[in-house]
Design a protein around this motif. Structure first.
Motif, PDB file in Angstrom:
ATOM      1  N   ILE A  48      -5.448  -4.749  10.952  1.00 11.02           N
ATOM      2  CA  ILE A  48      -4.789  -5.891  10.324  1.00 11.02           C
ATOM      3  C   ILE A  48      -5.799  -6.685   9.517  1.00 11.02           C
ATOM      4  O   ILE A  48      -6.838  -7.110  10.043  1.00 11.02           O
ATOM      5  CB  ILE A  48      -4.130  -6.789  11.386  1.00 11.02           C
ATOM      6  N   THR A  49      -5.516  -6.904   8.250  1.00  8.30           N
ATOM      7  CA  THR A  49      -6.404  -7.653   7.372  1.00  8.30           C
ATOM      8  C   THR A  49      -6.124  -9.144   7.504  1.00  8.30           C
ATOM      9  O   THR A  49      -4.977  -9.588   7.362  1.00  8.30           O
ATOM     10  CB  THR A  49      -6.219  -7.221   5.912  1.00  8.30           C
ATOM     11  N   GLY A  50      -7.159  -9.917   7.779  1.00 11.93           N
ATOM     12  CA  GLY A  50      -6.990 -11.352   7.890  1.00 11.93           C
ATOM     13  C   GLY A  50      -8.102 -11.991   8.700  1.00 11.93           C
ATOM     14  O   GLY A  50      -9.061 -11.328   9.101  1.00 11.93           O
ATOM     15  N   VAL A  51      -7.961 -13.287   8.925  1.00  7.78           N
ATOM     16  CA  VAL A  51      -8.937 -14.051   9.690  1.00  7.78           C
ATOM     17  C   VAL A  51      -8.562 -14.001  11.163  1.00  7.78           C
ATOM     18  O   VAL A  51      -7.406 -14.243  11.529  1.00  7.78           O
ATOM     19  CB  VAL A  51      -8.982 -15.509   9.199  1.00  7.78           C
ATOM     20  N   GLY A  52      -9.536 -13.709  12.003  1.00 13.36           N
ATOM     21  CA  GLY A  52      -9.271 -13.435  13.406  1.00 13.36           C
ATOM     22  C   GLY A  52      -8.876 -14.613  14.255  1.00 13.36           C
ATOM     23  O   GLY A  52      -8.541 -14.436  15.434  1.00 13.36           O
ATOM     24  N   PHE A  53      -8.911 -15.832  13.704  1.00  9.14           N
ATOM     25  CA  PHE A  53      -8.419 -16.973  14.482  1.00  9.14           C
ATOM     26  C   PHE A  53      -7.189 -17.598  13.844  1.00  9.14           C
ATOM     27  O   PHE A  53      -6.762 -18.673  14.232  1.00  9.14           O
ATOM     28  CB  PHE A  53      -9.524 -18.011  14.692  1.00  9.14           C
ATOM     29  N   ASP A  54      -6.610 -16.911  12.848  1.00  3.96           N
ATOM     30  CA  ASP A  54      -5.347 -17.331  12.238  1.00  3.96           C
ATOM     31  C   ASP A  54      -4.207 -16.934  13.173  1.00  3.96           C
ATOM     32  O   ASP A  54      -4.082 -15.764  13.559  1.00  3.96           O
ATOM     33  CB  ASP A  54      -5.198 -16.650  10.871  1.00  3.96           C
ATOM     34  N   LYS A  55      -3.389 -17.896  13.562  1.00  2.00           N
ATOM     35  CA  LYS A  55      -2.333 -17.623  14.535  1.00  2.00           C
ATOM     36  C   LYS A  55      -1.354 -16.569  14.048  1.00  2.00           C
ATOM     37  O   LYS A  55      -0.869 -15.748  14.831  1.00  2.00           O
ATOM     38  CB  LYS A  55      -1.594 -18.918  14.886  1.00  2.00           C
ATOM     39  N   ARG A  56      -1.067 -16.553  12.759  1.00  2.00           N
ATOM     40  CA  ARG A  56      -0.145 -15.553  12.215  1.00  2.00           C
ATOM     41  C   ARG A  56      -0.740 -14.149  12.348  1.00  2.00           C
ATOM     42  O   ARG A  56      -0.043 -13.202  12.731  1.00  2.00           O
ATOM     43  CB  ARG A  56       0.151 -15.871  10.745  1.00  2.00           C
ATOM     44  N   ILE A  57      -2.013 -14.045  12.052  1.00  2.00           N
ATOM     45  CA  ILE A  57      -2.696 -12.751  12.152  1.00  2.00           C
ATOM     46  C   ILE A  57      -2.788 -12.307  13.610  1.00  2.00           C
ATOM     47  O   ILE A  57      -2.542 -11.143  13.946  1.00  2.00           O
ATOM     48  CB  ILE A  57      -4.104 -12.839  11.522  1.00  2.00           C
ATOM     49  N   LEU A  58      -3.122 -13.244  14.480  1.00  2.00           N
ATOM     50  CA  LEU A  58      -3.223 -12.919  15.907  1.00  2.00           C
ATOM     51  C   LEU A  58      -1.874 -12.477  16.473  1.00  2.00           C
ATOM     52  O   LEU A  58      -1.798 -11.540  17.281  1.00  2.00           O
ATOM     53  CB  LEU A  58      -3.748 -14.127  16.684  1.00  2.00           C
ATOM     54  N   THR A  59      -0.814 -13.125  16.041  1.00  2.00           N
ATOM     55  CA  THR A  59       0.524 -12.737  16.494  1.00  2.00           C
ATOM     56  C   THR A  59       0.852 -11.328  16.045  1.00  2.00           C
ATOM     57  O   THR A  59       1.384 -10.510  16.817  1.00  2.00           O
ATOM     58  CB  THR A  59       1.577 -13.720  15.966  1.00  2.00           C
ATOM     59  N   ALA A  60       0.512 -11.002  14.798  1.00  2.00           N
ATOM     60  CA  ALA A  60       0.758  -9.650  14.277  1.00  2.00           C
ATOM     61  C   ALA A  60      -0.045  -8.605  15.053  1.00  2.00           C
ATOM     62  O   ALA A  60       0.381  -7.465  15.209  1.00  2.00           O
ATOM     63  CB  ALA A  60       0.410  -9.589  12.795  1.00  2.00           C
ATOM     64  N   ALA A  61      -1.197  -9.022  15.560  1.00  2.00           N
ATOM     65  CA  ALA A  61      -2.048  -8.105  16.319  1.00  2.00           C
ATOM     66  C   ALA A  61      -1.616  -7.962  17.770  1.00  2.00           C
ATOM     67  O   ALA A  61      -2.202  -7.169  18.520  1.00  2.00           O
ATOM     68  CB  ALA A  61      -3.495  -8.590  16.267  1.00  2.00           C
ATOM     69  N   GLY A  62      -0.601  -8.725  18.163  1.00  2.00           N
ATOM     70  CA  GLY A  62      -0.088  -8.611  19.529  1.00  2.00           C
ATOM     71  C   GLY A  62      -0.833  -9.444  20.545  1.00  2.00           C
ATOM     72  O   GLY A  62      -0.895  -9.085  21.725  1.00  2.00           O
ATOM     73  N   ILE A  63      -1.354 -10.585  20.108  1.00  2.00           N
ATOM     74  CA  ILE A  63      -2.151 -11.411  21.015  1.00  2.00           C
ATOM     75  C   ILE A  63      -1.331 -11.913  22.197  1.00  2.00           C
ATOM     76  O   ILE A  63      -1.876 -12.130  23.295  1.00  2.00           O
ATOM     77  CB  ILE A  63      -2.784 -12.601  20.254  1.00  2.00           C
ATOM     78  N   THR A  64      -0.036 -12.087  22.018  1.00  2.00           N
ATOM     79  CA  THR A  64       0.793 -12.632  23.103  1.00  2.00           C
ATOM     80  C   THR A  64       0.948 -11.658  24.266  1.00  2.00           C
ATOM     81  O   THR A  64       1.297 -12.063  25.372  1.00  2.00           O
ATOM     82  CB  THR A  64       2.188 -13.025  22.580  1.00  2.00           C
ATOM     83  N   ARG A  65       0.682 -10.375  24.033  1.00  2.00           N
ATOM     84  CA  ARG A  65       0.755  -9.388  25.117  1.00  2.00           C
ATOM     85  C   ARG A  65      -0.603  -8.799  25.447  1.00  2.00           C
ATOM     86  O   ARG A  65      -0.711  -7.868  26.245  1.00  2.00           O
ATOM     87  CB  ARG A  65       1.736  -8.270  24.748  1.00  2.00           C
ATOM     88  N   ALA A  66      -1.643  -9.358  24.836  1.00  2.00           N
ATOM     89  CA  ALA A  66      -2.986  -8.800  25.023  1.00  2.00           C
ATOM     90  C   ALA A  66      -3.546  -9.146  26.401  1.00  2.00           C
ATOM     91  O   ALA A  66      -3.414 -10.275  26.877  1.00  2.00           O
ATOM     92  CB  ALA A  66      -3.929  -9.310  23.941  1.00  2.00           C
ATOM     93  N   ALA A  67      -4.181  -8.159  27.010  1.00  2.00           N
ATOM     94  CA  ALA A  67      -4.876  -8.391  28.276  1.00  2.00           C
ATOM     95  C   ALA A  67      -6.332  -8.752  28.039  1.00  2.00           C
ATOM     96  O   ALA A  67      -6.995  -9.286  28.928  1.00  2.00           O
ATOM     97  CB  ALA A  67      -4.798  -7.154  29.150  1.00  2.00           C
ATOM     98  N   ALA A  68      -6.836  -8.468  26.826  1.00  2.22           N
ATOM     99  CA  ALA A  68      -8.241  -8.746  26.536  1.00  2.22           C
ATOM    100  C   ALA A  68      -8.429  -8.960  25.038  1.00  2.22           C
ATOM    101  O   ALA A  68      -7.667  -8.444  24.213  1.00  2.22           O
ATOM    102  CB  ALA A  68      -9.126  -7.597  27.011  1.00  2.22           C
ATOM    103  N   PHE A  69      -9.458  -9.744  24.711  1.00  8.03           N
ATOM    104  CA  PHE A  69      -9.782 -10.053  23.317  1.00  8.03           C
ATOM    105  C   PHE A  69     -11.290 -10.011  23.146  1.00  8.03           C
ATOM    106  O   PHE A  69     -12.035 -10.565  23.962  1.00  8.03           O
ATOM    107  CB  PHE A  69      -9.263 -11.443  22.942  1.00  8.03           C
ATOM    108  N   ALA A  70     -11.751  -9.337  22.102  1.00 10.98           N
ATOM    109  CA  ALA A  70     -13.185  -9.268  21.805  1.00 10.98           C
ATOM    110  C   ALA A  70     -13.438  -9.777  20.400  1.00 10.98           C
ATOM    111  O   ALA A  70     -12.800  -9.315  19.445  1.00 10.98           O
ATOM    112  CB  ALA A  70     -13.694  -7.838  21.947  1.00 10.98           C
ATOM    113  N   ALA A  71     -14.357 -10.724  20.266  1.00 10.24           N
ATOM    114  CA  ALA A  71     -14.747 -11.257  18.963  1.00 10.24           C
ATOM    115  C   ALA A  71     -16.126 -10.713  18.620  1.00 10.24           C
ATOM    116  O   ALA A  71     -17.122 -11.145  19.199  1.00 10.24           O
ATOM    117  CB  ALA A  71     -14.756 -12.782  18.990  1.00 10.24           C
ATOM    118  N   VAL A  72     -16.182  -9.752  17.711  1.00  9.84           N
ATOM    119  CA  VAL A  72     -17.449  -9.080  17.402  1.00  9.84           C
ATOM    120  C   VAL A  72     -17.710  -9.043  15.901  1.00  9.84           C
ATOM    121  O   VAL A  72     -18.283  -8.090  15.377  1.00  9.84           O
ATOM    122  CB  VAL A  72     -17.475  -7.645  17.990  1.00  9.84           C
TER     123      VAL A  72
END
Length: 222
Positions: A48-72
């Motif tokens: 997914i192209t976008g900024v990793g702390f943009d809520k719209r982008i995070l939602t598209a990436a499935g953050i609401t069902r994510a068990a883990a998140f890595a910022a690298v």
């Protein structure tokens, strides 16, 4: 398990493949669409192209069902902002951030965000090989109270119970390396030639622990 990764550099792309190969779903975010070339044609996760702390982008990436998140990503500020959004806004339980500034890493560890300070980690690993008698801790808890250090022992301890060294030193062996394999200590385990011992210490006992290990079992008591 679903994992979201921010940053598709060398670390992020390898991490995404490793997670996918283990049978988990993964979505990776990067602001540069060219970065996804590192993933190759066989990558079956989301990119997914976008900024990793943009809520719209995070939602598209499935953050609401994510068990883990890595910022690298390559930016400390971006990694920490994204990590805090994942933890505090979306309630992701497991959040890890890569940080280049080791001083910042300590601060964020105390906020409950595990970090990997890449430059410091690499320097510490090199130092362990270059100056083996003056090693930095391999691990330190977020409050900087308990550390894990490699403790070198004299040959006099070989053949003696590991538990005897623990009693004499007043602390525990977290694990040992034997024949290149990490091994958890047991009550009946004997110290063998070539073992690498990694012990848990606090600042006030680290010198005495090293001194006991460098000495002899005789006179240490039981």
């Amino acid at each position: 398990m679903h994992v979201v990764i921010m940053g598709c550099g060398r670390v992020g792309s390898v991490l995404a493949h490793s997670i996918s190969e283990r049978g988990h779903s993964v979505a990776i975010i990067d602001r540069n669409p060219e970065a996804f070339r590192r993933l190759g044609a066989d990558f079956d996760g989301q990119s997914i192209t976008g900024v990793g702390f943009d809520k719209r982008i995070l939602t598209a990436a499935g953050i609401t069902r994510a068990a883990a998140f890595a910022a690298v990503s390559s930016g400390d500020n971006s990694n920490i902002i994204a990590a805090r959004v994942a933890r505090e806004v979306y309630g992701v339980n497991t959040v890890v951030a890569r940080i280049y500034d080791s001083q910042r890493a300590v601060v964020y560890e105390r906020l409950g965000i595990p970090t990997v300070a890449t430059v410091r980690w690499t320097a510490d690993r090199m130092l362990r090989h270059l100056v083996p008698d003056d090693q930095p801790p391999l691990w330190r808890d977020p409050t900087s109270t308990v550390s894990m250090v490699e403790v070198r022992y004299s040959g006099e301890w070989i053949g003696h119970p590991l538990a005897r060294l623990e009693r004499a030193a007043g602390t525990r062996v977290a694990y040992l390396m034997r024949f290149g394999i990490g091994t958890l200590p047991t009550n009946s385990m004997m110290i063998q030639d070539g073992d690498q011992l990694f012990m848990l210490v606090t600042e006030d006992i680290v010198d005495s622990v090293r001194a006991v290990a460098a000495g002899t079992p005789e006179g240490q008591g039981e």
